[in-house]
Scaffold this motif. Structure first.
Motif: not given
Length: 273
Positions: A255-261
């Motif tokens: 999976r992929r997400d955005s954390m800390g931009s």
């Protein structure tokens, strides 16, 4: 942005043509630095050093050039008189009798007396260098337990150069996967064993990437994929850039997400939240 292993490999290439050589000509693109051309021209290079993602070129007259590639900077090495074909803007050129070390597209360059280099605003706040031979996994484990770091998410912490210098986007995804910890977890939530495993992977993964030219996979898996997967970028990593593909360990979907931009990747089975 190049991370610690890439900057260290660039430093190796630069050192190979500059160390113990006299720099006959120095050229800066920025007007405020051009006064240093006479100061540095004709001087011998003693060392090319990295501190995290920063690179220091030390001269025998006790001056050093600080440079940081940031997002777009790149070093190129060429035979003297044969400039690379590129549309990039040349920011710094160091010419010996036989070679040129050329920094393109970077904007963070400065010159310092060597005894004052530790006062540089960026260097003064850096944590230990991930690739330092003096750094041990127990040092990392102790830093994870420090109050200033223990309450932050690992996703944020592993981009913070105050925590460890040289870590970046691909390294944080790969380290957290190999340690089996979810990016949203915090150091204070980890067991002693989990913290120790994370500390060991934090030490091992950057060194493997440095030694292999950017591959974090173990040698046997990397060799197998080289035979079956086309394209270097598709066979470098466990999880980084592999969203939608099966995990090499459990076959679940990455999976992929955005954390800390910044984008981050993980396996929901191997790294349970």
């Amino acid at each position: 942005m190049p991370e610690g292993p890439e900057i260290r490999r660039a430093a190796d290439r630069i050192a190979n043509v500059l160390v113990d050589e006299t720099v006959e000509e120095v050229a800066f693109a920025f007007p405020e630095l051009q006064r240093f051309t006479k100061v540095l021209s004709g001087q011998r290079v003693l060392e090319v050093e990295t501190r995290g993602k920063a690179l220091l070129t030390h001269f025998d007259n006790d001056y050093a050039i600080y440079s940081h590639n940031q997002l777009y900077g790149v070093w190129k090495i060429a035979k003297r008189g044969k400039m690379p074909a590129t549309n990039r803007s040349l920011r710094l050129a160091l010419h010996t009798s036989g070679h040129s070390a050329l920094l393109y597209s970077a904007s963070d360059i400065s010159v310092w007396p060597r005894e004052e280099i530790g006062m540089h605003p960026f260097l003064a706040t850096l944590g230990p260098d991930l690739l330092s031979a003096k750094l041990a996994w127990r040092d990392i484990s102790e830093r994870l337990a420090m109050p200033r770091f223990a309450g932050r998410s690992l996703a944020a912490l592993y981009l913070d150069q105050h925590f460890l210098a040289g870590s970046g986007n691909y390294l944080r995804s790969e380290i957290l996967f190999c340690a089996g910890v979810h990016p949203k977890r915090r150091p204070r939530d980890l067991s002693r064993g989990e913290r120790g495993r994370l500390a060991r992977e934090t030490l091992d993964l950057p060194r493997r990437s440095y030694e292999t030219g950017g591959i974090t996979l173990p040698p046997r898996l990397a060799a197998t994929l080289k035979k079956t997967v086309k394209g270097f970028e598709r066979r470098r990593f466990f999880v980084f850039g592999r969203d939608g593909r099966p995990c090499y360990s459990c076959k679940d979907t990455i999976r992929r997400d955005s954390m800390g931009s910044r984008r981050i990747y993980w396996c929901p089975t191997c790294q349970p939240e």
